[in-house]
Design an enzyme around this catalytic site. Structure first.
Site, PDB file in Angstrom:
ATOM      1  N   GLU A  29       0.873  -1.176   0.000  1.00 14.70           N
ATOM      2  CA  GLU A  29       0.000   0.000   0.000  1.00 14.70           C
ATOM      3  C   GLU A  29       0.909   1.225   0.000  1.00 14.70           C
ATOM      4  O   GLU A  29       1.660   1.443   0.946  1.00 14.70           O
ATOM      5  CB  GLU A  29      -0.901  -0.005   1.232  1.00 14.70           C
ATOM      6  CG  GLU A  29      -1.871  -1.170   1.217  1.00 14.70           C
ATOM      7  CD  GLU A  29      -2.652  -1.323   2.511  1.00 14.70           C
ATOM      8  OE1 GLU A  29      -3.774  -1.814   2.439  1.00 14.70           O
ATOM      9  OE2 GLU A  29      -2.105  -0.955   3.595  1.00 14.70           O
ATOM     10  N   GLN A  47      -3.788  17.200  -5.223  1.00 12.10           N
ATOM     11  CA  GLN A  47      -3.054  17.134  -6.486  1.00 12.10           C
ATOM     12  C   GLN A  47      -1.939  16.100  -6.370  1.00 12.10           C
ATOM     13  O   GLN A  47      -1.247  16.052  -5.362  1.00 12.10           O
ATOM     14  CB  GLN A  47      -2.455  18.514  -6.799  1.00 12.10           C
ATOM     15  CG  GLN A  47      -1.694  18.607  -8.100  1.00 12.10           C
ATOM     16  CD  GLN A  47      -1.255  20.048  -8.386  1.00 12.10           C
ATOM     17  OE1 GLN A  47      -2.007  20.988  -8.183  1.00 12.10           O
ATOM     18  NE2 GLN A  47      -0.036  20.194  -8.856  1.00 12.10           N
ATOM     19  N   ASP A  48      -1.794  15.273  -7.414  1.00 13.90           N
ATOM     20  CA  ASP A  48      -0.661  14.358  -7.526  1.00 13.90           C
ATOM     21  C   ASP A  48       0.223  14.834  -8.665  1.00 13.90           C
ATOM     22  O   ASP A  48      -0.281  15.218  -9.721  1.00 13.90           O
ATOM     23  CB  ASP A  48      -1.126  12.931  -7.860  1.00 13.90           C
ATOM     24  CG  ASP A  48      -1.543  12.135  -6.638  1.00 13.90           C
ATOM     25  OD1 ASP A  48      -1.344  12.597  -5.508  1.00 13.90           O
ATOM     26  OD2 ASP A  48      -2.070  11.028  -6.829  1.00 13.90           O
ATOM     27  N   LYS A  72       3.517  18.030   1.412  1.00 16.38           N
ATOM     28  CA  LYS A  72       3.787  17.045   0.358  1.00 16.38           C
ATOM     29  C   LYS A  72       4.024  15.674   0.981  1.00 16.38           C
ATOM     30  O   LYS A  72       4.552  15.566   2.089  1.00 16.38           O
ATOM     31  CB  LYS A  72       5.027  17.443  -0.443  1.00 16.38           C
ATOM     32  CG  LYS A  72       4.875  18.742  -1.209  1.00 16.38           C
ATOM     33  CD  LYS A  72       6.162  19.118  -1.918  1.00 16.38           C
ATOM     34  CE  LYS A  72       6.004  20.446  -2.653  1.00 16.38           C
ATOM     35  NZ  LYS A  72       7.277  20.878  -3.252  1.00 16.38           N
ATOM     36  N   HIS A 119      11.715  22.214  -0.310  1.00 16.40           N
ATOM     37  CA  HIS A 119      11.882  20.812  -0.674  1.00 16.40           C
ATOM     38  C   HIS A 119      12.648  20.685  -1.987  1.00 16.40           C
ATOM     39  O   HIS A 119      12.448  21.476  -2.905  1.00 16.40           O
ATOM     40  CB  HIS A 119      10.506  20.137  -0.830  1.00 16.40           C
ATOM     41  CG  HIS A 119      10.605  18.741  -1.322  1.00 16.40           C
ATOM     42  ND1 HIS A 119      10.380  18.409  -2.645  1.00 16.40           N
ATOM     43  CD2 HIS A 119      10.931  17.595  -0.689  1.00 16.40           C
ATOM     44  CE1 HIS A 119      10.556  17.105  -2.794  1.00 16.40           C
ATOM     45  NE2 HIS A 119      10.887  16.589  -1.622  1.00 16.40           N
ATOM     46  N   GLU A 142       5.011  30.635  -6.050  1.00 12.21           N
ATOM     47  CA  GLU A 142       6.196  29.788  -5.920  1.00 12.21           C
ATOM     48  C   GLU A 142       7.388  30.576  -5.399  1.00 12.21           C
ATOM     49  O   GLU A 142       7.536  31.765  -5.645  1.00 12.21           O
ATOM     50  CB  GLU A 142       6.521  29.068  -7.227  1.00 12.21           C
ATOM     51  CG  GLU A 142       7.035  29.927  -8.338  1.00 12.21           C
ATOM     52  CD  GLU A 142       7.316  29.117  -9.615  1.00 12.21           C
ATOM     53  OE1 GLU A 142       7.257  27.885  -9.588  1.00 12.21           O
ATOM     54  OE2 GLU A 142       7.604  29.755 -10.626  1.00 12.21           O
ATOM     55  N   LYS A 166      16.074  28.501 -13.315  1.00 12.09           N
ATOM     56  CA  LYS A 166      15.318  29.067 -12.195  1.00 12.09           C
ATOM     57  C   LYS A 166      15.961  28.703 -10.858  1.00 12.09           C
ATOM     58  O   LYS A 166      16.065  29.541  -9.959  1.00 12.09           O
ATOM     59  CB  LYS A 166      13.873  28.569 -12.257  1.00 12.09           C
ATOM     60  CG  LYS A 166      12.992  29.059 -11.131  1.00 12.09           C
ATOM     61  CD  LYS A 166      11.523  28.732 -11.337  1.00 12.09           C
ATOM     62  CE  LYS A 166      11.260  27.272 -11.366  1.00 12.09           C
ATOM     63  NZ  LYS A 166       9.816  26.937 -11.428  1.00 12.09           N
ATOM     64  N   ASP A 167      16.409  27.451 -10.728  1.00 10.14           N
ATOM     65  CA  ASP A 167      16.984  27.008  -9.455  1.00 10.14           C
ATOM     66  C   ASP A 167      18.362  27.599  -9.187  1.00 10.14           C
ATOM     67  O   ASP A 167      18.842  27.547  -8.060  1.00 10.14           O
ATOM     68  CB  ASP A 167      17.038  25.482  -9.391  1.00 10.14           C
ATOM     69  CG  ASP A 167      15.664  24.860  -9.201  1.00 10.14           C
ATOM     70  OD1 ASP A 167      14.704  25.591  -8.878  1.00 10.14           O
ATOM     71  OD2 ASP A 167      15.544  23.636  -9.369  1.00 10.14           O
TER      72      ASP A 167
END
Length: 184
Positions: A29, A47-48, A72, A119, A142, A166-167
């Site tokens: 599971e 949301q996934d 999350k 994260h 964001e 961006k990162d």
């Protein structure tokens, strides 16, 4: 029942589902709401998300500002990543501290990341990464922290990381702290 392990940072929980192998393969599971409820966590997952990343990629450190902040529940479907979180909660005794754990298909482990954390992850083997979110993605909300901020001292475990444009330009933890007045 899954094994739930606390981490050195309050609120972060690593989950190890019980796996049932047999001659055909295995079954487990991958999510049960009651696992988190047993820890007093009652998220409404809305949301996934799923991504594929090649070995050497670093994604993060990401979050969303209030009122679009997200908890999350993260895991890998295939491959292996070093999952990293940074406590950005205003007033937290562990503000600015990070925690990392390897998520992989051999352990089938998950990490619950509450609201208020940055994260990210580095890809140790090509990986399919999936995660549930407690709020919808909102581009205007964001935010991020520079993945290689020297004050954080995170060892991402990759020699030549592949980083998005961006990162590369998120603020350092110190700049973030000044901008937000002490955290999320």
């Amino acid at each position: 029942m899954a094994e739930l392990r606390s981490t050195p940072i309050a609120g972060l929980i690593e989950i190890f589902p019980r796996v049932f192998p047999d001659s055909r393969g295995y079954f487990f599971e991958s999510f049960r709401q009651d696992w988190l409820q047993s820890q007093g966590i009652n998220e409404n997952w809305v949301q996934d998300n799923q991504s594929f990343s090649q070995k050497g990629t670093v994604r993060g450190l990401h979050f969303q500002h209030t009122p679009y902040a997200q908890a999350k529940l993260v895991r890998v479907v295939s491959g292996k990543v070093l999952d990293v979180v940074v406590d950005l909660r205003k007033g937290s005794p562990t503000f600015g501290k990070h925690f990392s754990t390897v998520l992989d298909t051999e352990k089938n482990n998950l990490l619950y990341v509450p609201v208020g954390f940055g994260h990210g992850f580095s890809v140790l083997e090509d990986a399919i990464f999936v995660y549930k979110c407690s709020n919808y993605y909102n581009k205007s909300a964001e935010g991020g922290i520079l993945w290689n901020d020297p004050k954080l001292g995170i060892d991402w475990g990759v020699a030549e990381p592949i980083i998005s444009d961006k990162d590369k330009v998120w603020p350092t933890l110190e700049e973030f702290n000044i901008e937000t007045g002490g955290g999320l």
